[in-house]
Design a protein around this motif. Structure first.
Motif, PDB file in Angstrom:
ATOM      1  N   ASP A  32      -5.451  11.593  -5.631  1.00 16.07           N
ATOM      2  CA  ASP A  32      -4.244  10.868  -6.055  1.00 16.07           C
ATOM      3  C   ASP A  32      -3.906   9.713  -5.105  1.00 16.07           C
ATOM      4  O   ASP A  32      -2.786   9.629  -4.595  1.00 16.07           O
ATOM      5  CB  ASP A  32      -3.043  11.817  -6.135  1.00 16.07           C
ATOM      6  CG  ASP A  32      -3.351  13.125  -6.828  1.00 16.07           C
ATOM      7  OD1 ASP A  32      -3.977  13.076  -7.894  1.00 16.07           O
ATOM      8  OD2 ASP A  32      -2.974  14.189  -6.298  1.00 16.07           O
ATOM      9  N   PRO A  33      -4.839   8.794  -4.867  1.00 10.99           N
ATOM     10  CA  PRO A  33      -4.578   7.737  -3.888  1.00 10.99           C
ATOM     11  C   PRO A  33      -3.709   6.604  -4.420  1.00 10.99           C
ATOM     12  O   PRO A  33      -3.660   6.347  -5.633  1.00 10.99           O
ATOM     13  CB  PRO A  33      -5.983   7.212  -3.575  1.00 10.99           C
ATOM     14  CG  PRO A  33      -6.724   7.405  -4.865  1.00 10.99           C
ATOM     15  CD  PRO A  33      -6.197   8.702  -5.435  1.00 10.99           C
ATOM     16  N   VAL A  34      -3.040   5.938  -3.506  1.00 15.91           N
ATOM     17  CA  VAL A  34      -2.313   4.709  -3.794  1.00 15.91           C
ATOM     18  C   VAL A  34      -2.543   3.776  -2.613  1.00 15.91           C
ATOM     19  O   VAL A  34      -2.773   4.233  -1.485  1.00 15.91           O
ATOM     20  CB  VAL A  34      -0.811   4.993  -4.019  1.00 15.91           C
ATOM     21  CG1 VAL A  34      -0.125   5.449  -2.751  1.00 15.91           C
ATOM     22  CG2 VAL A  34      -0.096   3.820  -4.632  1.00 15.91           C
ATOM     23  N   VAL A  35      -2.528   2.458  -2.848  1.00 11.83           N
ATOM     24  CA  VAL A  35      -2.917   1.510  -1.809  1.00 11.83           C
ATOM     25  C   VAL A  35      -1.898   0.382  -1.691  1.00 11.83           C
ATOM     26  O   VAL A  35      -1.248  -0.001  -2.668  1.00 11.83           O
ATOM     27  CB  VAL A  35      -4.316   0.920  -2.106  1.00 11.83           C
ATOM     28  CG1 VAL A  35      -4.316   0.111  -3.387  1.00 11.83           C
ATOM     29  CG2 VAL A  35      -4.840   0.083  -0.928  1.00 11.83           C
ATOM     30  N   ILE A  36      -1.755  -0.139  -0.468  1.00 11.62           N
ATOM     31  CA  ILE A  36      -0.916  -1.299  -0.199  1.00 11.62           C
ATOM     32  C   ILE A  36      -1.499  -2.020   1.007  1.00 11.62           C
ATOM     33  O   ILE A  36      -2.321  -1.457   1.743  1.00 11.62           O
ATOM     34  CB  ILE A  36       0.554  -0.884   0.053  1.00 11.62           C
ATOM     35  CG1 ILE A  36       1.512  -2.061  -0.129  1.00 11.62           C
ATOM     36  CG2 ILE A  36       0.714  -0.233   1.424  1.00 11.62           C
ATOM     37  CD1 ILE A  36       2.974  -1.647  -0.166  1.00 11.62           C
ATOM     38  N   ARG A  37      -1.059  -3.265   1.214  1.00  7.82           N
ATOM     39  CA  ARG A  37      -1.539  -4.041   2.347  1.00  7.82           C
ATOM     40  C   ARG A  37      -0.364  -4.509   3.188  1.00  7.82           C
ATOM     41  O   ARG A  37       0.647  -4.989   2.659  1.00  7.82           O
ATOM     42  CB  ARG A  37      -2.329  -5.246   1.858  1.00  7.82           C
ATOM     43  CG  ARG A  37      -2.854  -6.131   2.976  1.00  7.82           C
ATOM     44  CD  ARG A  37      -3.685  -7.261   2.411  1.00  7.82           C
ATOM     45  NE  ARG A  37      -4.184  -8.125   3.475  1.00  7.82           N
ATOM     46  CZ  ARG A  37      -5.060  -9.103   3.291  1.00  7.82           C
ATOM     47  NH1 ARG A  37      -5.534  -9.321   2.085  1.00  7.82           N
ATOM     48  NH2 ARG A  37      -5.448  -9.852   4.303  1.00  7.82           N
TER      49      ARG A  37
END
Length: 349
Positions: A47-52
């Motif tokens: 269940d990954p989520v990504v941001i920078r």
């Protein structure tokens, strides 16, 4: 929705986006796509989520592992290819969560966004097979543990479901619409995916007594659940795009998960697939394939999160189960291409 996480951990042993300095450059897609090159600490990831933030990409995912990683997992990368273990946001569940959801052991299916000068981390607390579930919120001024202002402040309960509700309060994802309104999509099984209006200042429900909007469901036999979860909404080309995962996750190589997409001119829907099929009736267009061929290494791709990078490239992060490594859930990344018909294509799955 994370199920059987203990077994998955054993198998392993065998949105508004973050602002960054103008000189930061987006990750260049490697030949063959990101999935052909991913290395480092990429499993178990569920269940990954990504941001920078700045020149660092951050992935948060369901808690699997030791110490704080067991509560909520964290990884970082400077190029979306090589990943290392990050600092876990929490060492234990908040006291309110353990009281609200007896038996809960970790946080599931987080979401990360940058809103009003702080990072918002939504997370779910639940137990397998129950819709006695809760979404909580934590905030921090930065994601970088070395910077002043780092530290996750738990803001408490956002929304809760129980046996009297027709939805399950997990798999939350934040989105702001073109009018500046804030929303939270969520849902797993039960009657399907829902959309709640948020207070832009607090990040919590704007009208707690208001019924949520239904945005996706699937036709099933009477008395059976709606086998759909993991909503994620983002904007592109004058439309809102809704991602959803169909069928079953969390069964290792026997997982039948796949991801569909639909679009709508209005954030509240109705969302439809390329063929006009309504996502409220189990429609949509397949984006991440369901492929159970024996030669297919990564099975059950789903629970996708979206990132729009500095150059406008759209990425999806998701998990799939690695047949060559006992079915361990593994981080996967694809860049979206937009076809002449205006619909997304996920290359390099």
């Amino acid at each position: 929705m994370p199920l059987l996480l203990t077994a998955l951990a054993i198998a392993a042993a065998s949105a508004p986006l973050a602002e960054a300095a103008p000189q930061d450059t987006p990750a260049a897609a490697p030949a063959g796509g990101f999935n052909a090159r991913l290395v480092g600490d990429i499993a178990p990831v569920h269940d990954p989520v990504v941001i920078r933030e700045g020149d660092v990409y951050y992935v948060f995912s369901t808690g699997i592992g030791e110490g704080g990683q067991r509560i909520l997992s964290s990884r970082t990368s400077r190029d979306l290819v090589t990943w290392t273990r990050g600092r876990a946001p929490f060492e234990r569940l908040p006291e309110w969560a353990t009281k609200a959801i007896p038996g809960a052991k970790n946080m599931w299916a987080p979401d990360i966004s940058y809103v009003n000068g702080r990072y918002r981390l939504y997370y779910a607390v639940s137990t397998f097979g129950s819709n006695r579930s809760a979404i909580g919120l934590a905030t921090s001024a930065t994601l970088d543990p070395s910077k002043p202002g780092y530290g996750w402040r738990d803001e408490g309960l956002v929304v809760m479901s129980d046996v009297k509700d027709d939805f399950n309060a997990i798999d939350a994802a934040f989105v702001a619409d073109a009018q500046g309104r804030h929303w939270l999509s969520l849902g797993s099984f039960w009657s399907g995916l829902k959309l709640f209006r948020l207070d832009p200042t607090t990040g919590k429900l704007l009208h707690p007594a208001e019924r949520p909007r239904a945005i996706a469901s699937r036709k099933v036999p009477a008395g059976a659940p709606s086998i759909i979860e993991a909503p994620y909404i983002f904007a592109h080309g004058g439309y809102y795009w809704l991602l959803a995962s169909y069928d079953y996750c969390c069964k290792g190589v026997n997982s039948t998960y796949y991801t569909v997409v639909g679009r709508s001119k209005a954030i509240e829907g109705p969302y439809v697939g390329k063929d006009g099929s309504a996502m409220l009736q189990g429609g949509g267009t397949m984006l991440l394939r369901a492929d159970l061929r024996e030669e297919q290494r990564f099975r059950g791709p789903g629970h996708a999160g979206h990132l729009r990078d500095r150059d406008g490239t759209d990425f999806l992060v998701y998990h799939a189960y690695d047949r060559e490594k006992s079915g361990v859930p593994t981080l996967r990344i694809v860049a979206l291409e937009w076809g002449a018909d205006g619909w997304p294509i996920a290359k390099g799955q």
